[in-house]
Design an enzyme around this catalytic site. Structure first.
Site, short mmCIF file in Angstrom:
data_model
loop_
_atom_site.label_atom_id
_atom_site.label_comp_id
_atom_site.label_asym_id
_atom_site.label_seq_id
_atom_site.Cartn_x
_atom_site.Cartn_y
_atom_site.Cartn_z
N ASP A 149 1.01 -1.29 -0.30
CA ASP A 149 0.01 0.08 -0.11
C ASP A 149 1.01 1.14 0.15
O ASP A 149 1.44 1.68 0.85
CB ASP A 149 -0.97 -0.17 1.11
N LYS A 212 -7.06 3.37 -3.65
CA LYS A 212 -7.28 3.13 -2.18
C LYS A 212 -7.68 4.44 -1.69
O LYS A 212 -6.92 5.50 -1.94
CB LYS A 212 -6.15 2.55 -1.11
N LYS A 248 -10.26 0.07 -2.64
CA LYS A 248 -10.11 -0.01 -1.24
C LYS A 248 -10.45 1.14 -0.42
O LYS A 248 -9.58 1.95 -0.50
CB LYS A 248 -8.84 -0.71 -0.61
#
Length: 312
Positions: A149, A212, A248
């Site tokens: 991430d 995300k 996400k």
């Protein structure tokens, strides 16, 4: 399938404009669009569990805390509750930790198919020289991370420096090697929905496997209007390239009601394929507790006391 990315195509998004009031109205209706009761509600909540990136990103993380988190990822809902609803083999979608905790998580999850995700690139602010950010990615991958991430440089978005943002993300994608890459846009810092959409397109063109919303550390984290804009960017990218990019939301999802609202968003905007953990993840730590509480109520007809539910 990994997203190979494309060349930077600014013409896709530079003239994009978003009707913010209409976006907010659409987002506000999502939770009311489906009435989910009893078995149907329980099924949606259990699906949310398998899409959770169970997360610990605290300054006092230890290997023991990570091991406890991984035990919860292996058995996120009490066995007697799962037996009552006829479900077996349920795990969370992944465990997400800092790079120095990846090895501990891999040990704790040995023998399972649960991936380990690691934040990197100077999380959460990302304000480090690029070579150090890339080194952190490579370290996490060397430790065994299956997913990375990453955080973007928000200033590139705010100054419309799309080539700089694209080049940064391509370098990060290369550093990830065989690991999947989730690009955290830190949408609460981007000032407008247009910026959110444009950053989403650049991230996908640069090869991000997921986009995300947030680090969870911003003043404003995941919201339904922002998520709606990102999902429509994903839909556009899929139409243009044939590649499916995951989504996400992270930060701010705390209740079972939130878990259902975001799944309704995925189903309405992207379709049922995006209700699977290979294309949808929820970044959360406390959400799982409320879901388990609701499942307990579904099975027993009453809410369990907090001390009866194991902590993540």
């Amino acid at each position: 399938m990994a997203n190979p990315g494309t060349a930077l195509r600014t013409e896709v998004f530079e003239t994009l404009h978003i009707n913010t009031p209409a976006t907010e109205r659409r987002a506000a209706t999502l939770a009311a669009r489906r009435s989910l009761k009893k078995d149907h509600q329980a099924a949606w909540l259990l699906n949310a569990v398998r899409c959770i990136d169970l997360t610990t990103l605290a300054g006092d993380d230890t290997e023991d805390r990570v091991a406890r988190l991984c035990a919860k990822a292996r058995q996120p809902i009490a066995p007697d509750l799962l037996e009552a609803v006829g479900v077996t083999g349920l795990t969370t979608g992944a465990v997400c930790v800092y790079p120095t905790m990846v090895a501990a998580a891999k040990r704790a999850l040995a023998g399972t198919a649960i991936p380990v995700a690691s934040v990197a690139t100077g999380f959460p602010a990302g304000l480090m020289p690029l070579d150090l950010r890339l080194a952190e990615i490579r370290y996490a991958v060397d430790q065994g991370a299956d997913e990375i991430d990453i955080v973007i440089t928000r200033a590139h978005v705010l100054r419309a420096e799309w080539t700089a943002l694209y080049d940064e993300l391509r370098a990060m994608r290369e550093a990830c090697g065989g690991a999947k890459m989730k690009a955290i846009l830190a949408t609460g810092d981007l000032k407008s929905l247009e910026n959110v959409a444009r950053a989403s397109h650049v991230a996908m063109q640069a090869g991000s496997d997921w986009i995300k919303t947030s680090t969870g550390k911003e003043g404003v984290n995941a919201t339904l209007p922002v998520s709606l804009v990102m999902c429509r960017a994903i839909r556009d990218y899929h139409v243009q390239t044939g590649h499916k990019v995951g989504f996400k939301p992270a930060g701010g999802l705390k209740t079972a009601k939130d878990a259902i609202a975001w799944q309704v968003l995925m189903a309405e905007e992207l379709g049922r394929d995006w209700l699977r953990p290979d294309l949808f993840r929820i970044g959360a730590s406390s959400l799982l507790g409320d879901i388990e509480r609701q499942i307990s109520h579904h099975v027993t007809g009453r809410y369990a006391s907090a001390h009866r539910l194991s902590l993540a």
